[in-house]
Design a protein around this motif. Structure first.
Motif, short mmCIF file in Angstrom:
data_model
loop_
_atom_site.label_atom_id
_atom_site.label_comp_id
_atom_site.label_asym_id
_atom_site.label_seq_id
_atom_site.Cartn_x
_atom_site.Cartn_y
_atom_site.Cartn_z
N THR A 139 0.93 -1.08 0.05
CA THR A 139 0.04 -0.06 -0.12
C THR A 139 0.90 1.26 -0.15
OG1 THR A 139 -1.59 -1.26 1.34
CG2 THR A 139 -1.82 1.18 1.28
N ILE A 160 2.23 2.16 -3.32
CA ILE A 160 1.32 3.00 -4.19
C ILE A 160 1.51 4.52 -4.26
CG2 ILE A 160 -1.13 3.63 -4.73
CD1 ILE A 160 -1.85 0.91 -3.97
N GLN A 189 -0.01 2.06 -11.64
CA GLN A 189 -1.07 0.91 -11.85
C GLN A 189 -0.17 -0.36 -11.33
OE1 GLN A 189 -4.11 1.57 -12.40
NE2 GLN A 189 -4.49 -0.68 -12.35
N GLN A 190 0.85 -0.42 -11.73
CA GLN A 190 1.58 -1.79 -11.26
C GLN A 190 1.46 -2.09 -9.54
OE1 GLN A 190 5.52 -2.50 -12.85
NE2 GLN A 190 4.87 -1.47 -14.75
N ARG A 200 -0.87 -0.46 -7.72
CA ARG A 200 -2.12 -0.84 -7.21
C ARG A 200 -2.30 -2.31 -7.42
NH1 ARG A 200 -4.84 4.38 -10.18
NH2 ARG A 200 -4.68 5.71 -8.33
N GLU A 201 -2.05 -3.05 -8.34
CA GLU A 201 -2.22 -4.50 -8.64
C GLU A 201 -1.50 -4.93 -7.68
OE1 GLU A 201 -4.59 -5.36 -10.38
OE2 GLU A 201 -4.98 -3.28 -11.39
N ALA A 202 -0.20 -4.74 -7.35
CA ALA A 202 0.58 -5.41 -6.53
C ALA A 202 -0.08 -5.44 -5.10
CB ALA A 202 2.12 -4.93 -6.47
N ALA A 210 -3.24 -5.13 -4.50
CA ALA A 210 -4.44 -6.09 -4.69
C ALA A 210 -3.75 -7.53 -4.48
CB ALA A 210 -5.23 -5.85 -6.12
N ALA A 211 -2.87 -8.00 -5.32
CA ALA A 211 -2.20 -9.41 -4.80
C ALA A 211 -2.02 -9.70 -3.71
CB ALA A 211 -1.06 -9.47 -5.92
N SER A 260 -3.44 -8.19 -0.84
CA SER A 260 -4.55 -8.57 -0.36
C SER A 260 -5.11 -9.69 -0.41
CB SER A 260 -5.61 -7.56 -0.60
OG SER A 260 -6.83 -7.48 0.09
#
Length: 487
Positions: free
Chosen positions: A320, A323, A379-380, A382-384, A386-387, A389
């Motif tokens: 987080t 980001i 964006q990477q 953010r996706e990291a 999400a992964a 989480s």
């Protein structure tokens, strides 16, 4: 003081106040980390699962002291202490944790003002002809050779208007926390594996004892049949049956001894020693028993206690923060710098005012066009996150499943031990009656052999069931993140 001087100082003051206002007004960009909510479940068991007598749900969920002491085995306590002291696995985990601490210290240092000092001595020869100086008339100039002494330093500082450096520090601190929790997990895993190997050794020892008792009975039976045969009271068939039973039971020993040796070797490796340099102590099933119920942490507390869950949570925190780092890179950066340099041809003139030079400056850098690279990087991140989480959620689910498995296994162990105890009692009674009938001429010798084998098999199965219950208790301690720190 002249009006122009007052005006310049007023402008400087106004600029400083404005800059301070800008710095104070800028917020740290990127999402703030929010700790995942604890699950609302009140237990672990699925509908229909049996509850073991050895465990109880406990709000605190903490054992009194290191968890393995609940088995009441001084030999186990000593081996665990040695493993915690000498294991290379833990040495690696501790070194990795210290590395993470150094990484955080590095990040803190890089986020603050940077100062450097430099000095030098150069022997130089000037090329005057390169500048068109060849002489005056008939006077020719030669290139002079001289020494140059210098010393200086500088300082720089990034104002971090949008909190990119603060997010880096936050991420580094979260990664340190994650590594600390992984180190905790390594300690918990090691202590659990040591206890499991100790239980395995004790179980195999009990099985070997049962087989050796069976072999001793076989030898006594064979001797009895031989004497009866010499007196004409036993057939050749009985002798062959007794000899066959003896050899079959002897064949059970080598595999058990091989497994026992492997368990002892594995235990030596866990404590950080080679098998040739260390001997495992004797562990006996009758000397290992739970002194009290296992306190099982409530689901709402397990996610705040189990090391691998806490490590996954810290990984999510770090992701987080990343980001915010990537978001801050989209905004301008302002840096302040100052430097001073002293240079002279003579050492005694090095620190004179005429030999000094300095500069003060402020710089601004802002991205104008990068082909969308910075936004893609955000964006990477953010996706990291999400992964991370999703990994956290999976870690929680896996942990809950392991606790549920251990609880169900313990409940099944209770039933298995109770059943095996009944089997052992009946088999012992059957053997007593078969021997009595044989001595009184009312039964055959083969019946005695069958009853004897059933009795010893029941004793061996009972030892395995008791060992399995101890092993499942160890797994429950590990699954609930039991205390090891006060070892």
């Amino acid at each position: 003081m002249s009006p122009s001087t007052k005006g310049r100082r007023g402008a400087v003051l106004l600029t400083s106040i404005s800059l301070a206002a800008v710095v104070s007004a800028c917020a740290t960009v990127g999402p703030d980390f929010k700790r995942p909510d604890a699950p609302g479940a009140s237990g672990y068991a699925m509908a229909g699962d049996a509850a073991p007598a050895e465990a109880r749900l406990d709000g605190a969920g903490a054992s009194a002291g290191p968890w393995w002491t609940a088995f009441g085995s001084p030999a186990l306590d000593a081996v665990v202490r040695q493993a915690l002291s000498d294991s290379p696995t833990l040495a690696e985990a501790d070194a990795t944790l210290r590395q993470a601490r150094s990484a955080l210290a590095q990040a803190r240092g890089e986020a603050g003002p940077q100062a450097d000092l430099n000095g030098g001595f150069n022997r130089e020869r000037a090329n005057l002809q390169a500048f068109g100086f060849t002489g005056f008339g008939d006077v020719q100039l030669s290139n002079p050779t001289f020494s140059l002494y210098s010393i200086g330093g500088g300082i720089s500082y990034d104002l971090d208007l949008f909190g990119g450096e603060r997010r880096k520090l936050e991420g580094a601190a979260a990664r340190l926390e994650a590594q600390a929790r992984r180190t905790d997990a390594a300690y918990l895993s090691l202590t659990a594996n040591v206890a499991l190997q100790a239980v395995t050794i004790a179980t195999l020892e009990a099985q070997i004892d049962a087989v050796e008792e069976m072999i001793a009975d076989d030898e006594a039976n064979l001797d009895l049949v031989r004497k009866a045969n010499a007196l004409g009271g036993a057939t050749r068939t009985s002798m062959v049956a007794a000899q066959t039973q003896l050899e079959a039971d002897r064949a059970l020993l080598p595999p058990l001894k091989g497994q026992l040796a492997a368990a002892r070797h594995a235990l030596a490796v866990l404590v950080g020693r080679t098998p040739a340099d260390w001997a495992a102590p004797e562990f006996k099933l009758e000397e290992m028993a739970l002194s009290s119920q296992i306190p099982v942490t409530l689901p709402s507390e397990l996610v705040r206690k189990r090391p691998d869950i806490l490590a996954a949570e810290s990984d999510l925190h770090a992701a987080t923060a990343d980001i915010g780092v990537a978001t801050a890179d989209l905004y301008p950066k302002i840096g302040l710098s100052a430097s001073i340099a002293q240079g002279s041809l003579k050492p005694e003139d090095l620190f004179s005012y005429d030999a000094s030079g300095w500069n003060l400056g402020a710089g601004l850098a802002a991205p104008l066009f990068d082909g969308g690279a910075l936004k893609a990087r955000r964006q990477q991140a953010r996706e990291a996150a999400a992964a991370a989480s999703a990994r956290y959620q999976q870690t929680v689910l896996t942990a809950f499943g392991q606790v549920a498995d251990a609880l169900s296994a313990l409940a099944a162990d209770d039933e298995a031990i109770a059943a095996q105890e009944r089997v052992a009692e009946q088999a012992e009674e059957h053997l007593r009656l078969a021997r009595l009938a044989y001595r009184n001429g009312g039964g055959g010798f083969l019946e005695v052999l069958d009853a004897q084998r059933s009795s010893h098999n029941a004793q061996s199965a009972l030892a395995r069931a008791r060992g399995q219950r101890l092993a499942d208790a160890v797994r429950l301690f590990a699954a609930t993140g039991a205390d090891w720190r006060r070892a």
